[in-house]
Design a protein around this motif. Structure first.
Motif, PDB file in Angstrom:
ATOM      1  N   VAL A 133      39.531  23.247  75.638  1.00  0.00           N
ATOM      2  CA  VAL A 133      40.030  22.220  74.354  1.00  0.00           C
ATOM      3  C   VAL A 133      41.307  22.092  74.711  1.00  0.00           C
ATOM      4  CG1 VAL A 133      40.572  22.226  71.971  1.00  0.00           C
ATOM      5  CG2 VAL A 133      38.063  22.823  72.698  1.00  0.00           C
ATOM      6  N   VAL A 134      42.178  23.189  74.981  1.00  0.00           N
ATOM      7  CA  VAL A 134      43.524  22.986  74.915  1.00  0.00           C
ATOM      8  C   VAL A 134      44.069  22.048  76.197  1.00  0.00           C
ATOM      9  CG1 VAL A 134      45.668  24.171  75.675  1.00  0.00           C
ATOM     10  CG2 VAL A 134      44.162  25.291  74.077  1.00  0.00           C
ATOM     11  N   PHE A 135      43.323  22.417  77.520  1.00  0.00           N
ATOM     12  CA  PHE A 135      43.570  21.432  78.793  1.00  0.00           C
ATOM     13  C   PHE A 135      43.230  20.115  78.320  1.00  0.00           C
ATOM     14  CE2 PHE A 135      44.386  25.792  80.702  1.00  0.00           C
ATOM     15  CZ  PHE A 135      45.220  25.271  81.595  1.00  0.00           C
ATOM     16  N   ILE A 136      41.950  19.924  77.551  1.00  0.00           N
ATOM     17  CA  ILE A 136      41.479  18.461  77.735  1.00  0.00           C
ATOM     18  C   ILE A 136      42.387  17.614  76.586  1.00  0.00           C
ATOM     19  CG2 ILE A 136      39.740  17.415  76.070  1.00  0.00           C
ATOM     20  CD1 ILE A 136      37.748  19.251  76.983  1.00  0.00           C
ATOM     21  N   ALA A 137      43.294  18.451  75.757  1.00  0.00           N
ATOM     22  CA  ALA A 137      44.116  17.653  74.599  1.00  0.00           C
ATOM     23  C   ALA A 137      45.120  17.260  75.650  1.00  0.00           C
ATOM     24  CB  ALA A 137      44.363  18.790  73.565  1.00  0.00           C
ATOM     25  N   VAL A 138      45.648  18.045  76.207  1.00  0.00           N
ATOM     26  CA  VAL A 138      47.084  18.055  77.239  1.00  0.00           C
ATOM     27  C   VAL A 138      46.538  16.998  78.325  1.00  0.00           C
ATOM     28  CG1 VAL A 138      48.652  18.957  78.631  1.00  0.00           C
ATOM     29  CG2 VAL A 138      47.858  20.315  76.562  1.00  0.00           C
ATOM     30  N   GLY A 139      45.506  17.053  78.906  1.00  0.00           N
ATOM     31  CA  GLY A 139      45.308  16.176  79.878  1.00  0.00           C
ATOM     32  C   GLY A 139      45.154  15.020  79.207  1.00  0.00           C
ATOM     33  N   ALA A 140      44.201  14.597  78.282  1.00  0.00           N
ATOM     34  CA  ALA A 140      44.248  13.426  77.496  1.00  0.00           C
ATOM     35  C   ALA A 140      45.489  12.694  77.180  1.00  0.00           C
ATOM     36  CB  ALA A 140      43.411  13.541  76.511  1.00  0.00           C
ATOM     37  N   ALA A 141      46.564  13.461  76.549  1.00  0.00           N
ATOM     38  CA  ALA A 141      47.740  12.969  76.126  1.00  0.00           C
ATOM     39  C   ALA A 141      48.588  12.500  77.438  1.00  0.00           C
ATOM     40  CB  ALA A 141      48.446  14.101  75.304  1.00  0.00           C
ATOM     41  N   LEU A 142      48.557  13.331  78.511  1.00  0.00           N
ATOM     42  CA  LEU A 142      49.341  12.915  79.471  1.00  0.00           C
ATOM     43  C   LEU A 142      48.920  11.768  80.168  1.00  0.00           C
ATOM     44  CD1 LEU A 142      49.813  16.627  81.068  1.00  0.00           C
ATOM     45  CD2 LEU A 142      51.610  15.056  80.213  1.00  0.00           C
ATOM     46  N   LEU A 143      47.585  11.502  80.446  1.00  0.00           N
ATOM     47  CA  LEU A 143      46.934  10.507  80.940  1.00  0.00           C
ATOM     48  C   LEU A 143      47.205   9.188  80.256  1.00  0.00           C
ATOM     49  CD1 LEU A 143      43.699  11.629  82.229  1.00  0.00           C
ATOM     50  CD2 LEU A 143      45.616  11.094  83.580  1.00  0.00           C
ATOM     51  N   ASN A 144      47.107   9.198  78.935  1.00  0.00           N
ATOM     52  CA  ASN A 144      47.537   8.244  77.967  1.00  0.00           C
ATOM     53  C   ASN A 144      49.057   7.787  78.070  1.00  0.00           C
ATOM     54  OD1 ASN A 144      46.472   6.462  76.033  1.00  0.00           O
ATOM     55  ND2 ASN A 144      47.057   7.472  74.262  1.00  0.00           N
ATOM     56  N   LEU A 145      49.981   8.571  78.189  1.00  0.00           N
ATOM     57  CA  LEU A 145      51.136   8.240  78.332  1.00  0.00           C
ATOM     58  C   LEU A 145      51.744   7.909  79.732  1.00  0.00           C
ATOM     59  CD1 LEU A 145      52.617  11.166  76.056  1.00  0.00           C
ATOM     60  CD2 LEU A 145      52.390   8.636  75.469  1.00  0.00           C
ATOM     61  N   PHE A 146      51.146   8.629  80.722  1.00  0.00           N
ATOM     62  CA  PHE A 146      51.926   8.384  82.030  1.00  0.00           C
ATOM     63  C   PHE A 146      50.602   7.959  82.984  1.00  0.00           C
ATOM     64  CE2 PHE A 146      54.144  11.813  80.032  1.00  0.00           C
ATOM     65  CZ  PHE A 146      55.390  11.077  79.796  1.00  0.00           C
ATOM     66  N   SER A 147      50.370   6.844  83.547  1.00  0.00           N
ATOM     67  CA  SER A 147      49.349   6.654  84.226  1.00  0.00           C
ATOM     68  C   SER A 147      49.474   7.004  85.595  1.00  0.00           C
ATOM     69  CB  SER A 147      49.409   5.003  84.483  1.00  0.00           C
ATOM     70  OG  SER A 147      50.376   4.368  85.043  1.00  0.00           O
TER      71      SER A 147
ATOM     72  N   VAL B  35      48.602  12.558  90.032  1.00  0.00           N
ATOM     73  CA  VAL B  35      48.937  14.201  90.096  1.00  0.00           C
ATOM     74  C   VAL B  35      47.656  14.777  90.173  1.00  0.00           C
ATOM     75  CG1 VAL B  35      50.029  15.738  88.815  1.00  0.00           C
ATOM     76  CG2 VAL B  35      51.209  13.739  89.063  1.00  0.00           C
ATOM     77  N   PHE B  36      46.776  14.161  89.115  1.00  0.00           N
ATOM     78  CA  PHE B  36      45.363  15.057  89.006  1.00  0.00           C
ATOM     79  C   PHE B  36      44.763  15.060  90.507  1.00  0.00           C
ATOM     80  CE2 PHE B  36      44.587  15.391  84.390  1.00  0.00           C
ATOM     81  CZ  PHE B  36      45.807  15.984  84.079  1.00  0.00           C
TER      82      PHE B  36
ATOM     83  N   SER C  66      38.478  22.342  86.746  1.00  0.00           N
ATOM     84  CA  SER C  66      37.361  21.398  86.321  1.00  0.00           C
ATOM     85  C   SER C  66      38.063  20.321  85.308  1.00  0.00           C
ATOM     86  CB  SER C  66      36.462  22.216  85.272  1.00  0.00           C
ATOM     87  OG  SER C  66      37.132  22.783  84.309  1.00  0.00           O
ATOM     88  N   ILE C  67      38.930  20.356  84.877  1.00  0.00           N
ATOM     89  CA  ILE C  67      39.468  19.434  83.486  1.00  0.00           C
ATOM     90  C   ILE C  67      39.781  18.088  84.349  1.00  0.00           C
ATOM     91  CG2 ILE C  67      41.239  18.821  82.064  1.00  0.00           C
ATOM     92  CD1 ILE C  67      38.715  20.775  80.785  1.00  0.00           C
ATOM     93  N   PRO C  68      40.584  18.241  85.473  1.00  0.00           N
ATOM     94  CA  PRO C  68      41.007  17.077  86.119  1.00  0.00           C
ATOM     95  C   PRO C  68      40.036  16.596  86.945  1.00  0.00           C
ATOM     96  CG  PRO C  68      42.629  18.955  86.687  1.00  0.00           C
ATOM     97  CD  PRO C  68      41.771  19.501  85.841  1.00  0.00           C
ATOM     98  N   ALA C  69      38.951  17.380  87.210  1.00  0.00           N
ATOM     99  CA  ALA C  69      37.561  16.963  87.907  1.00  0.00           C
ATOM    100  C   ALA C  69      36.927  15.986  87.010  1.00  0.00           C
ATOM    101  CB  ALA C  69      36.700  18.062  88.380  1.00  0.00           C
TER     102      ALA C  69
ATOM    103  N   LEU D 290      40.500   9.507  91.887  1.00  0.00           N
ATOM    104  CA  LEU D 290      41.545   9.310  90.883  1.00  0.00           C
ATOM    105  C   LEU D 290      42.901   8.805  91.763  1.00  0.00           C
ATOM    106  CD1 LEU D 290      41.626  12.906  89.250  1.00  0.00           C
ATOM    107  CD2 LEU D 290      41.549  10.677  88.115  1.00  0.00           C
ATOM    108  N   VAL D 291      43.000   8.792  92.985  1.00  0.00           N
ATOM    109  CA  VAL D 291      44.078   8.436  93.432  1.00  0.00           C
ATOM    110  C   VAL D 291      43.850   6.774  93.768  1.00  0.00           C
ATOM    111  CG1 VAL D 291      45.275   8.074  95.837  1.00  0.00           C
ATOM    112  CG2 VAL D 291      45.006  10.395  95.065  1.00  0.00           C
TER     113      VAL D 291
END
Length: 343
Positions: free
Chosen positions: A128-142, A147-148, A224-227, A281-282
């Motif tokens: 849950v923590v990683f999903i929140a952080v990952g979603a925020a990062l992807l939303n702010l920085f394409s 990176v993922f 798993s979260i980046p995957a 992803l790349v």
């Protein structure tokens, strides 16, 4: 309405507060059921019980996916099923490590359910923590897609290099610190984590087992979260795919632990899946930030590739282990044993 990052299908998934609330309530209820079965009623789990609960959790995940797809469209439904399969396949590798931890600490069979249940809870919280952080990062920085993608490609390369090894529990920093600084009893003291001996508070090996499980869950969350974000950038889909994949882990452990040793090519297959998603992803980053002419890999193609790799890996493993019963599968490691010995 809560708008989450746009999915790869081009549309935006919108899930209401009520939708989030109902979803979380269902997952918490299932988690409470698992907690009741695994902790409050410790017992040795037989094949029939494990098979029954495994079928139940898989059925719940499928029913949810069908309902979700009918409500939000099969584009998002396909993303959910692709994410669920990715997380389920990675969770099988997680089971390998759980088996190693159980063996290393000689966890009595009647307490293994408790360990698995707490391990699932820890994994879910971390995700849950990683999903929140990952979603925020992807939303702010394409560029986070790049990176993922690079993280997954590196992980795939290392896992393939060390596919015939197992991770060392002794390398776990939390376990090393626990053994060094905490007073630990020799036995499990009825499955307790903390007890008193001659008036002195002491920790049992169960506490060290949970430290090992927690450290392992952290590493698996990092992969798993980046995957799963490589399959969908929708935070809601990432959350439910992870939750439903993890909820059935306790029953799946007892169902397949006798079969795990025969999946000799599982680490190879997972490394190929991680590499494929890394490339995906790349390409997605390049399509958005470099040139629209760069091709992307669609979700239906991803789902087909992932299922194909898993089927080929499983069939090839069973054939190979049938030809040579002395072969034993390994969880794979991101570090070579020689690197560990140097430290």
């Amino acid at each position: 309405m809560i708008a989450v990052p746009a999915g790869h299908c081009g549309a935006m998934l919108e899930v209401s507060l009520l939708g989030w609330g109902v979803t979380i309530a269902v997952i918490v209820a299932l988690l409470a059921l698992d907690l009741t079965l695994g902790v409050l009623r410790p017992h040795v789990v037989g094949f029939r019980e494990a098979a029954g609960w495994s079928i139940f959790y898989i059925a719940v995940a499928i029913v949810f996916g069908v309902v979700f797809a009918n409500v939000h469209g099969w584009g998002f439904g396909t993303e959910y099923f692709a994410g669920y399969i990715v997380e389920k396949s990675l969770s099988v590798d997680n089971l390998f490590v759980f088996v190693i931890i159980m063996s290393t600490f000689a966890v009595p069979e009647r307490y293994q359910q408790e360990v698995l249940t707490f391990g699932i809870i820890i994994a879910l919280i971390l995700r849950v923590v990683f999903i929140a952080v990952g979603a925020a990062l992807l939303n702010l920085f394409s560029f986070m897609f790049l990176v993922f993608g690079l993280i997954l490609l590196y992980t795939a390369f290392q896992l393939f290099r060390h596919r015939d090894e197992d991770p060392s529990i002794e390398d776990n920093a939390l376990v090393r610190a626990g053994r060094r600084f905490l007073p630990v009893t020799e036995d499990y003291v009825e499955g307790k984590m903390v007890t008193r001996v001659d008036g002195k508070r002491m920790f049992t090996p169960m506490f060290l087992v949970l430290l090992a499980i927690g450290g392992t869950d952290l590493l698996f969350a990092l992969d798993s979260i980046p995957a799963v974000f490589g399959v969908t950038s929708e935070a809601y889909i990432v959350f439910v795919a992870n939750a439903f994949a993890l909820l059935g882990l306790r029953a799946l452990f007892f169902l397949v632990k006798g079969l795990l040793d025969r999946l000799v090519y599982l680490s190879t297959g997972l490394s190929v899946i991680l590499a494929f998603i890394g490339v995906k992803l790349v390409l997605h980053w390049a399509h958005k930030d470099v040139s629209a002419a760069v091709p992307e890999v669609g979700t239906p193609v991803s789902l087909g590739v992932i299922i194909g790799i898993l089927v080929i890996t499983t069939v090839a493993s069973l054939i190979r282990s049938g030809q040579d019963p002395s072969l034993k599968a390994h969880a794979g490691s991101l570090r070579a044993s020689s690197d560990r010995e140097e430290h």
